[in-house]
Design a protein around this motif. Structure first.
Motif, PDB file in Angstrom:
ATOM      1  N   MET A   1      46.356   0.699  59.606  1.00  0.00           N
ATOM      2  CA  MET A   1      46.192   1.622  60.732  1.00  0.00           C
ATOM      3  C   MET A   1      47.474   2.456  60.821  1.00  0.00           C
ATOM      4  N   ARG A   2      48.400   2.691  59.700  1.00  0.00           N
ATOM      5  CA  ARG A   2      49.268   3.498  59.656  1.00  0.00           C
ATOM      6  C   ARG A   2      48.832   5.059  59.733  1.00  0.00           C
TER       7      ARG A   2
ATOM      8  N   LEU B   1      48.587   7.968  58.312  1.00  0.00           N
ATOM      9  CA  LEU B   1      48.600   8.469  56.843  1.00  0.00           C
ATOM     10  C   LEU B   1      49.263  10.004  56.629  1.00  0.00           C
ATOM     11  N   PHE B   2      48.572  10.694  57.808  1.00  0.00           N
ATOM     12  CA  PHE B   2      48.794  11.958  57.697  1.00  0.00           C
ATOM     13  C   PHE B   2      49.211  12.641  58.901  1.00  0.00           C
ATOM     14  N   LYS B   3      50.080  13.728  59.111  1.00  0.00           N
ATOM     15  CA  LYS B   3      50.491  14.284  60.226  1.00  0.00           C
ATOM     16  C   LYS B   3      49.148  15.002  60.835  1.00  0.00           C
TER      17      LYS B   3
ATOM     18  N   ARG C   1      42.277   6.193  50.659  1.00  0.00           N
ATOM     19  CA  ARG C   1      43.500   5.651  51.514  1.00  0.00           C
ATOM     20  C   ARG C   1      43.252   5.453  52.949  1.00  0.00           C
ATOM     21  N   THR C   2      42.685   6.427  53.392  1.00  0.00           N
ATOM     22  CA  THR C   2      42.323   6.417  54.981  1.00  0.00           C
ATOM     23  C   THR C   2      41.328   5.355  55.254  1.00  0.00           C
TER      24      THR C   2
END
Lengths: 262, 262, 262, 262
Positions: D238-239, D241-243, D76-77
């Motif tokens: 480019m959202r 994905l993770f904190k 996903r990244t």
């Protein structure tokens, strides 16, 4: 960050402010040569002029070996599939493994292990060399960093060792490797290859073995980029890059068992 | 080779003899800075001192942005799976795509297209800027190389443009980009980001757009190596790198249809 | 999770409880064929028996094409570098791009676009076919999914179309593609290749074009695994996989400019 | 091919004729389930009905574990960088390593080694189990395939072992693993995880340890495809994905040494 989940020592990222290993990136750019910044990233401190120049030489020594190695072939092959440039470069880097570039790591482990032993046991490198070879033989291994498919006298090795002497970087690890090579040479002349030379010099500079493949990647990424770009400019996608003259020696042609037929 | 299947312009490989773009590798190593050799590989000639220094600056400008970009996160994530260093570095490079580093290529295409148009139609950049923006808008696109998630004034951009002026490298592409930025700025202040700055300066140096992502890769490989090495040294495999607080909004739990049950 | 950062529709992960698209994994395992679970993952619902069998056929149709395609060559080449099995398989998958397997996506876009147009404009496929070809020609493109480097009559296409008819899966997209092929065939006989056949049938099953390359990957991963495993069992690392008979046509050998010499 | 450079046992490629492990591909497609063809590719022969069903179950058991494992996060990244679907899937596969999926290979090696020892030394599994644990302990290792980050009782393990019993596939390797687990359980209850279950059953089916990671890849490619496709459909590039809440603990901010300043 007081409530950070974990910490990294590499880059502090704040709005309009990027600090890598303590230095503002705008100070580094165009003032500190790129390969010295690589040294900074891996060691935490900027190199002395001698270490800086040696670092640049190590990385340049891995820059390219034409279309012969798996990494160049993989990068070009993947690019012919019609993919982005970074995907193809990455495929080339993925071919860097225990058998391709991996001798740097293996030779660094060997040299650092036996230099330490030499220090502790106060044994000369000449006395230690036969033991190194025997130990490896007992494990079914050869001396990593010796011998090359193409070169009997690798010009990159000669240059790296010469520069390491000039700069005063050459130390115990280089000396030990030369002793090992001399011992092996009593039976069969084998050159220290570029992987072995990098391993010796990088060990003398205090780098850890686990970075061995990374040195290779840091230089070869340039050659891989050139291969991919040449493939892009001069050739068509899906061209037959290599003559593939492969036979079939699997089972003879046969019918499916009856139970699969309707 | 008279009967070669095809030719490459990069490196001639002969026993004990490696010639890259005409230069013996033992001559390059430790004499020509690595980033100048990169320029040689991509352009076919060694850079002038000004181009050489600018090339080094461009590559250094991409070196690292902490743990925020997908490339660094991908490299560290893959490494926690327990794989070799090059595999993890490669995963980071694979994240360099149209949305991450891709603005370099897109901005190079834009700048080179409209600089050519300006030459042909004898139009000033100020007169051309509104048209550039309108053309992009008509395609549903924004100006590539403008704006940043973190920085309102990217320190790398400032430095690259300053150096390009000092070295006399800055030319039409840089001037056009500043005109475009000024035009956009009438409505909303947006910085030229580091991708945009690299695009402008690399275009002024005569590089082709398709190399855009490669410039990014050539510098970022250093940061990715540092991330992977830090993961190796300071952390355990399979650690929870990031807080993953993801819900499930798929179908409700249900039984298999009867025909699947024995 | 009420405070989840975002939601995924794929799998709910709880201790001792794994629910994929609503079904408990322990219910799926050994009861629902793997390729039907793939359909479930991509569509959200289990397939009808006809769609299930067609899905299995589509994936099996991509399973392998020997050592001729870039994907197989890349996987084997990377493995000879001495890397883990998944790294080598991944390199093969990375070669799947616009020119290798990419025709599935391109043909799906074409077929779905013109079937929609046919519906809206009440035009027959025979009437539409010349327009499709002309539109592509105007874009400088050929019909994707037509023609093959090796086969004039791809046995996988014949089988997929036959099965699609038998199962009642074949619909408008398959019919349109046959009309396009017939129109092209007035000038030059060209077969619908396996990519084109998958594109037609998958479109008739309601899949989106963006999954085109994924269908190819889902099947080819099996062949790539077999290639890597064969390389592991039967061959040595760093062997010369292919005859590389590449010449050098770069600049003539030359000395460094004086300023680089000490 | 009489003058072939080397032979492959996988697929014979001739015009309009593709023969994999002796079977014509048009015979396999839609008649032999895909996972049975995978078995054919890896073993050289089609499976018995029991082995075929078990093979399908093994592959389905690896299909997905939500967004928790590195492979899904990497895929996903990388996709958020704006790259093709296969590049993102490949990045996920590259995360499959010694620490993620690698327990299959390690457990297969363990089980096959000690089952052979049991046969040769006529020792019962109950008698052998303490020795296995001690041997691993002496090497500083734990039992591979035992324990899970999330599950105390992995539902996939239960199902695989139940099916292996039903189908008569369960044999010595499964029995040995249960004996080892019982021995470990005297001190601490630890479940056989899905990697361990696959290792036991695949060993009973006669597969080699080196295929361990491949079994995982062959199933997980489906889940990774679903993750990438979901990212494509439901989310922006480019959202975040993770904190990523990562601090900086590198050197304090500092000025460049004087020699670098002009």
């Amino acid at each position: 960050m007081p409530d950070a989940d974990w910490d990294s020592r590499i880059t502090k990222v704040e709005p309009n402010h990027l600090v890598t290993k303590g230095y503002r990136q705008e100070d580094l750019i165009g003032r500190v040569p790129y390969t010295h910044v690589v040294y900074l990233l891996l060691k935490g401190e900027l190199p002395s002029p001698e270490h800086g120049r040696m670092m640049d030489a190590i990385i340049t020594a891995s820059i390219d070996h034409g279309v012969t190695p798996p990494s160049a072939q993989a990068a070009r092959t993947v690019y012919t599939g019609g993919v982005p440039v970074p995907t193809a470069i990455a495929a080339g880097i993925m071919a860097v493994g225990d058998a391709h570039g991996g001798a740097i790591e293996q030779a660094m482990e060997m040299l650092q292990h036996y230099v330490k032993m030499s220090d502790e046991e106060e044994k000369s490198f000449e006395a230690l060399a036969p033991q190194v070879i025997q130990d490896l033989k007992d494990q079914g291994r050869r001396v990593p960093g010796l011998g090359h498919r193409v070169h009997t006298n690798d010009p990159r090795t000669t240059r790296l060792f010469q520069l390491a002497e000039e700069l005063g970087v050459a130390g115990k690890h280089t000396a030990l490797f030369k002793a090992i090579q001399a011992e092996v040479g009593k039976k069969r002349e084998l050159p220290i290859n570029v992987d072995g030379a990098i391993a010796a010099v990088a060990s003398d500079m205090g780098f850890e073995p686990r970075l061995g493949k990374a040195f290779f990647v840091l230089g070869r990424v340039a050659g891989l980029t050139a291969h991919v770009f040449e493939e892009h400019k001069d050739f068509k996608r899906m061209r037959k890059l290599f003559k593939v003259n492969v036979g079939y020696n699997g089972p003879e042609e046969r019918d499916l068992p009856a139970e699969y037929l309707e």
